[in-house]
Design a protein around this motif. Structure first.
Motif, PDB file in Angstrom:
ATOM      1  N   THR A  28       0.834  -1.207   0.000  1.00 56.74           N
ATOM      2  CA  THR A  28       0.000   0.000   0.000  1.00 56.74           C
ATOM      3  C   THR A  28       0.863   1.249   0.000  1.00 56.74           C
ATOM      4  O   THR A  28       0.600   2.193  -0.761  1.00 56.74           O
ATOM      5  CB  THR A  28      -0.942   0.002   1.231  1.00 56.74           C
ATOM      6  N   LEU A  29       1.904   1.272   0.809  1.00 55.25           N
ATOM      7  CA  LEU A  29       2.804   2.431   0.845  1.00 55.25           C
ATOM      8  C   LEU A  29       3.491   2.642  -0.501  1.00 55.25           C
ATOM      9  O   LEU A  29       3.603   3.774  -0.978  1.00 55.25           O
ATOM     10  CB  LEU A  29       3.848   2.259   1.951  1.00 55.25           C
ATOM     11  N   LYS A  30       3.947   1.554  -1.116  1.00 56.94           N
ATOM     12  CA  LYS A  30       4.618   1.660  -2.421  1.00 56.94           C
ATOM     13  C   LYS A  30       3.664   2.246  -3.463  1.00 56.94           C
ATOM     14  O   LYS A  30       4.048   3.120  -4.248  1.00 56.94           O
ATOM     15  CB  LYS A  30       5.114   0.281  -2.863  1.00 56.94           C
ATOM     16  N   HIS A  31       2.434   1.814  -3.434  1.00 55.85           N
ATOM     17  CA  HIS A  31       1.466   2.320  -4.409  1.00 55.85           C
ATOM     18  C   HIS A  31       1.028   3.750  -4.092  1.00 55.85           C
ATOM     19  O   HIS A  31       0.693   4.510  -5.003  1.00 55.85           O
ATOM     20  CB  HIS A  31       0.267   1.382  -4.526  1.00 55.85           C
ATOM     21  N   SER A 145       4.641  10.725   1.376  1.00 55.76           N
ATOM     22  CA  SER A 145       4.458   9.310   1.025  1.00 55.76           C
ATOM     23  C   SER A 145       5.800   8.584   0.944  1.00 55.76           C
ATOM     24  O   SER A 145       5.943   7.459   1.434  1.00 55.76           O
ATOM     25  CB  SER A 145       3.720   9.185  -0.311  1.00 55.76           C
ATOM     26  N   VAL A 146       6.782   9.225   0.333  1.00 56.20           N
ATOM     27  CA  VAL A 146       8.121   8.634   0.236  1.00 56.20           C
ATOM     28  C   VAL A 146       8.720   8.451   1.618  1.00 56.20           C
ATOM     29  O   VAL A 146       9.288   7.398   1.929  1.00 56.20           O
ATOM     30  CB  VAL A 146       9.046   9.509  -0.652  1.00 56.20           C
ATOM     31  N   PHE A 170      12.464   5.186  -2.062  1.00 54.96           N
ATOM     32  CA  PHE A 170      12.258   6.148  -3.146  1.00 54.96           C
ATOM     33  C   PHE A 170      13.020   7.423  -2.830  1.00 54.96           C
ATOM     34  O   PHE A 170      13.312   7.714  -1.675  1.00 54.96           O
ATOM     35  CB  PHE A 170      10.763   6.471  -3.303  1.00 54.96           C
ATOM     36  N   ASP A 171      13.336   8.201  -3.870  1.00 56.05           N
ATOM     37  CA  ASP A 171      14.011   9.488  -3.699  1.00 56.05           C
ATOM     38  C   ASP A 171      12.994  10.567  -3.396  1.00 56.05           C
ATOM     39  O   ASP A 171      11.909  10.604  -3.991  1.00 56.05           O
ATOM     40  CB  ASP A 171      14.773   9.886  -4.972  1.00 56.05           C
ATOM     41  N   LEU A 172      13.372  11.474  -2.496  1.00 52.45           N
ATOM     42  CA  LEU A 172      12.547  12.652  -2.216  1.00 52.45           C
ATOM     43  C   LEU A 172      12.748  13.688  -3.302  1.00 52.45           C
ATOM     44  O   LEU A 172      13.817  13.754  -3.920  1.00 52.45           O
ATOM     45  CB  LEU A 172      12.947  13.271  -0.870  1.00 52.45           C
TER      46      LEU A 172
END
Length: 190
Positions: A28-31, A145-146, A170-172
């Protein structure tokens, strides 16, 4: 089946259920990060479509300011290239350059009262300013989110599931130093 075996099966089932819940939470976090990026992507495309109209409107009035207009278009191309490649660090830098060139363009417009009074220019300027505000909001949501994703994949026990299923950070979208520095108002009107 003995009591010890039933207790063992219940414990194993609870552990498996917990692992599934952790995995689903990470998915869920990845999406959410992907959805946040898509929101930014839509706004960047809208702004990408509006900028040529603004530049064309300005060209009709600003015959001697071609360098300013060219910088806007070069920055627009850099944003589009980084956006298409999903290169977050390059997008951050390109966004900074575009915001700077738009700021210079809007400052130069002050010297052209006919352009400043043009309804087309006013509409485009308001539209682009609105898109800039929306992009800033979506950028904040993306970074939140990231951050949540990156923290969760490093925390125990989530890190076990994250490593097992190759969840990546993921990159900010970071601000360039020039974006956080104080604005030199006098330089804009020279």
């Amino acid at each position: 089946m003995g009591t010890a075996q039933i207790i063992t099966l219940v414990i194993l089932a609870a552990i498996a259920l917990y692992a599934v819940l952790l995995y689903n939470g990470l998915v869920t976090l990845k999406h959410n990060v992907g959805r946040a990026w898509s929101n930014i992507d839509v706004l960047l495309k809208q702004r990408h479509d509006e900028l040529p109209k603004l530049v064309e409107t300005c060209k009709q009035y600003m015959q001697f300011e071609q360098q300013t207009l060219e910088k806007v278009m070069q920055a627009r191309a850099a944003v589009f290239s980084a956006q298409t490649a999903h290169n977050v660090p390059a997008l951050s830098a390109a966004e900074g350059a575009l915001r700077g060139s738009l700021g210079n363009l809007f400052a130069v417009v002050e010297a052209y009262p006919e352009l400043k009074a043009s309804d087309t220019f006013k509409t485009l300027q308001a539209r682009i300013s609105g898109l800039e505000n929306a992009i800033a909001d979506r950028r904040e949501f993306y970074n939140d989110s990231v951050n949540i994703n990156n923290v969760r994949i490093e925390q125990f026990p989530d890190v076990v599931i994250a490593r097992l299923f190759s969840f990546k950070p993921f990159d900010l979208l970071k601000f360039e130093a020039s974006e956080t520095a104080d604005v030199n108002i006098k330089a804009l009107f020279i």
